[in-house]
Motif scaffolding. Structure first.
Motif, short mmCIF file in Angstrom:
data_model
loop_
_atom_site.label_atom_id
_atom_site.label_comp_id
_atom_site.label_asym_id
_atom_site.label_seq_id
_atom_site.Cartn_x
_atom_site.Cartn_y
_atom_site.Cartn_z
N GLU A 250 38.95 33.54 40.78
CA GLU A 250 39.41 33.34 39.41
C GLU A 250 40.35 32.15 39.38
OE1 GLU A 250 40.20 37.49 37.39
OE2 GLU A 250 40.52 37.60 39.55
N ARG A 251 40.24 31.36 38.33
CA ARG A 251 41.13 30.19 38.21
C ARG A 251 41.72 30.14 36.81
NH1 ARG A 251 37.69 26.45 41.48
NH2 ARG A 251 36.80 25.59 39.58
N ILE B 287 44.92 30.14 41.53
CA ILE B 287 43.65 30.63 42.06
C ILE B 287 43.85 32.00 42.67
CG2 ILE B 287 41.86 30.24 43.78
CD1 ILE B 287 42.19 27.35 43.48
N SER B 288 42.88 32.85 42.49
CA SER B 288 42.98 34.20 42.99
C SER B 288 41.62 34.61 43.53
CB SER B 288 43.40 35.08 41.81
OG SER B 288 43.74 36.34 42.23
N ILE B 289 41.63 35.22 44.70
CA ILE B 289 40.37 35.64 45.31
C ILE B 289 40.39 37.14 45.51
CG2 ILE B 289 38.93 35.45 47.37
CD1 ILE B 289 40.02 32.67 47.74
N SER B 290 39.30 37.78 45.16
CA SER B 290 39.23 39.23 45.33
C SER B 290 37.78 39.66 45.51
CB SER B 290 39.84 39.93 44.11
OG SER B 290 39.21 39.49 42.94
N ALA B 291 37.59 40.95 45.71
CA ALA B 291 36.24 41.51 45.84
C ALA B 291 35.95 42.35 44.61
CB ALA B 291 36.16 42.37 47.09
N THR B 292 34.73 42.28 44.14
CA THR B 292 34.35 43.07 42.97
C THR B 292 32.96 43.65 43.18
OG1 THR B 292 34.31 42.99 40.55
CG2 THR B 292 33.27 41.16 41.69
N ALA B 293 32.64 44.67 42.40
CA ALA B 293 31.31 45.26 42.51
C ALA B 293 30.42 44.70 41.41
CB ALA B 293 31.41 46.78 42.37
N PRO C 276 28.98 44.56 46.76
CA PRO C 276 30.28 43.88 46.80
C PRO C 276 30.09 42.37 46.73
CG PRO C 276 29.70 44.64 49.00
CD PRO C 276 28.64 45.16 48.06
N LEU C 277 30.88 41.73 45.88
CA LEU C 277 30.75 40.29 45.68
C LEU C 277 32.12 39.64 45.73
CD1 LEU C 277 28.34 40.46 42.61
CD2 LEU C 277 27.70 39.89 44.97
N LEU C 278 32.14 38.43 46.24
CA LEU C 278 33.39 37.68 46.31
C LEU C 278 33.62 36.98 44.98
CD1 LEU C 278 35.58 37.01 48.44
CD2 LEU C 278 34.36 34.88 48.88
N MET C 279 34.83 37.14 44.45
CA MET C 279 35.13 36.57 43.14
C MET C 279 36.33 35.63 43.24
SD MET C 279 35.85 38.50 39.55
CE MET C 279 37.32 39.43 39.94
N ARG D 160 30.60 33.48 51.99
CA ARG D 160 31.84 33.42 52.75
C ARG D 160 32.57 32.13 52.44
NH1 ARG D 160 32.27 35.60 57.90
NH2 ARG D 160 30.92 37.42 58.14
N MET D 161 33.87 32.24 52.38
CA MET D 161 34.69 31.03 52.34
C MET D 161 35.24 30.86 53.75
SD MET D 161 36.89 31.48 48.86
CE MET D 161 38.05 30.26 49.47
#
Lengths: 229, 229
Positions: free
Chosen positions: A202-203, A175-181, A197-200, A224-225
């Motif tokens: 990925e799995r 699992i990977s968490i990042s910010a994307t536009a 900006p959006l929270l993304m 928010r997580m």
DNA sequence: GAGTGGTCTAGACCACGCC
DNA sequence: GCGTGGTCTAGACCACTCG
């Protein structure tokens, strides 16, 4: 009279939080604590073992147990089933399939999934709504070489995530968490401005050493997580 | 001959991942498994308990243990000490204090920390560098009512995070992860464009029911939090 | 009521890691 | 060596919960 491992754990944690046992200091041995609490060593051991797992103390054979200097090492986040997450808020869940295609995996996906060039994948785009407003955008790629059944499956009513848990018994996940536009597509689907900006999340799901599926979940603006510990 | 709880756990997990024991199906009771593996029930119990903690199986008294339908409930992320995180990559760590002030807490902060109006806080802005490039922007507020020593502390050489762990024995923490857009200040500090999406971690640290400190950590562009399980 | 997991005990042996 | 934690055992009692 009889202290449970929970009592002992709580008592030790209390001594640490109140500062009686300071960071870095040595904690009495299991044998000593067993006497203090009038419990068996196995009981003390369980209390101490859990405190160690939670990152509160450090244990080493021979040297003993110490209160950790930096009080923590990890946080746990619940990974909700989307439908449940939304319904627990008392909101209505709705799922929609936006797009579905079977294609040759693009290069970036081959690299990400360690696939040979030309491998066929099913690509799905889905939306999850809470009370009619967009909650989550799902971009899903399924490796058809490993899961050929996915080619014929119907995802118009059931989301790929729910379908996949019925197909894959258990698996290693990254699992990977990042910010994307938000690009134009995301902005349209999530009802927000381009560039927002959006929270993304990925799995990558592995099975038997190979990658079965890759999913990119983009959350609604402001998501928010959160976790406590 | 003698199976350890690790052996048993691995064997059961294998049966689940290989699909021999399917999601939702009943697992033999501890007593039965103890006989199968030639181990004591306590040993089987530990194996099963850990599988339950990891979200792989569900246990209920009387009804027994079942393989979970959705194979997981939570992911763990390491919370690194920034210095260590950077040094583990073989890069040079550098810390810089950008700004320091003692002020009356603004309204939004009072609300966030459940502070009375007019409470004094120390506000610090810091930067963390890896090999000279900006890695992390730290905005830190410390409640001076609860931690008056923080007013005189010198944060020019030691970061507030490192200082705080020496001051607060242990604590309850609330962590929140979200995406934010770079404003002019952040863009300047993190060397990126205004509006760039950035991953933000917020932490509220409680002690004795009150909030001691609030920190907002904004990561460099493109930062990812990753975990496997 | 009866089956299953939850926990405790007293004792034992082992493995690691300082000295 | 020897002290500490890591684990296993055999047996016991309890608590929950399904029928």
């Amino acid at each position: 009279m009889s202290a449970t491992y929970r009592d002992i754990k709580a008592d030790i944690l209390g001594k640490i939080t109140r500062g009686e046992w300071k960071p870095g200091s040595l904690i009495p041995s299991e044998l000593e604590l067993a006497e203090v609490y009038g419990a068996a060593r196995a009981t003390v051991n369980r209390a101490m073992r859990e405190l160690a797992e939670e990152g509160i103390i450090e244990r080493k054979r021979k040297s003993g147990s110490r209160v950790r200097l930096s009080p923590l090492r990890q946080a746990r986040f619940d990974i909700p089933v989307i439908r449940h997450q939304i319904e627990e808020q008392g909101r209505a869940y709705r799922y929609a399939l936006v797009r579905s295609e079977v294609i040759e995996a693009p290069d970036w996906l081959c690299a990400r999934l360690s696939l040979p060039g030309g491998a066929r994948v099913r690509h799905l785009t889905c939306l999850h709504f809470a009370d009619g407003t967009p909650w989550l955008h799902e971009d899903r790629w399924i490796n058809l070489t490993l899961l050929p059944r996915a080619e014929a499956a119907d995802f118009s009513a059931m989301g790929p995530t729910e379908w996949l848990v019925t197909q894959i018994p258990f698996s290693a996940v990254e699992i990977s968490i990042s910010a994307t536009a938000a690009d134009a597509t995301l902005a349209a689907h999530l009802d927000c401005a381009v560039g927002e900006p959006l929270l993304m999340t990925e799995r990558l799901t592995h099975w038997d050493g190979q990658t079965v599926t890759y999913v990119r979940l983009v959350h609604r603006p402001g998501h928010r997580m959160t976790t406590r510990y």
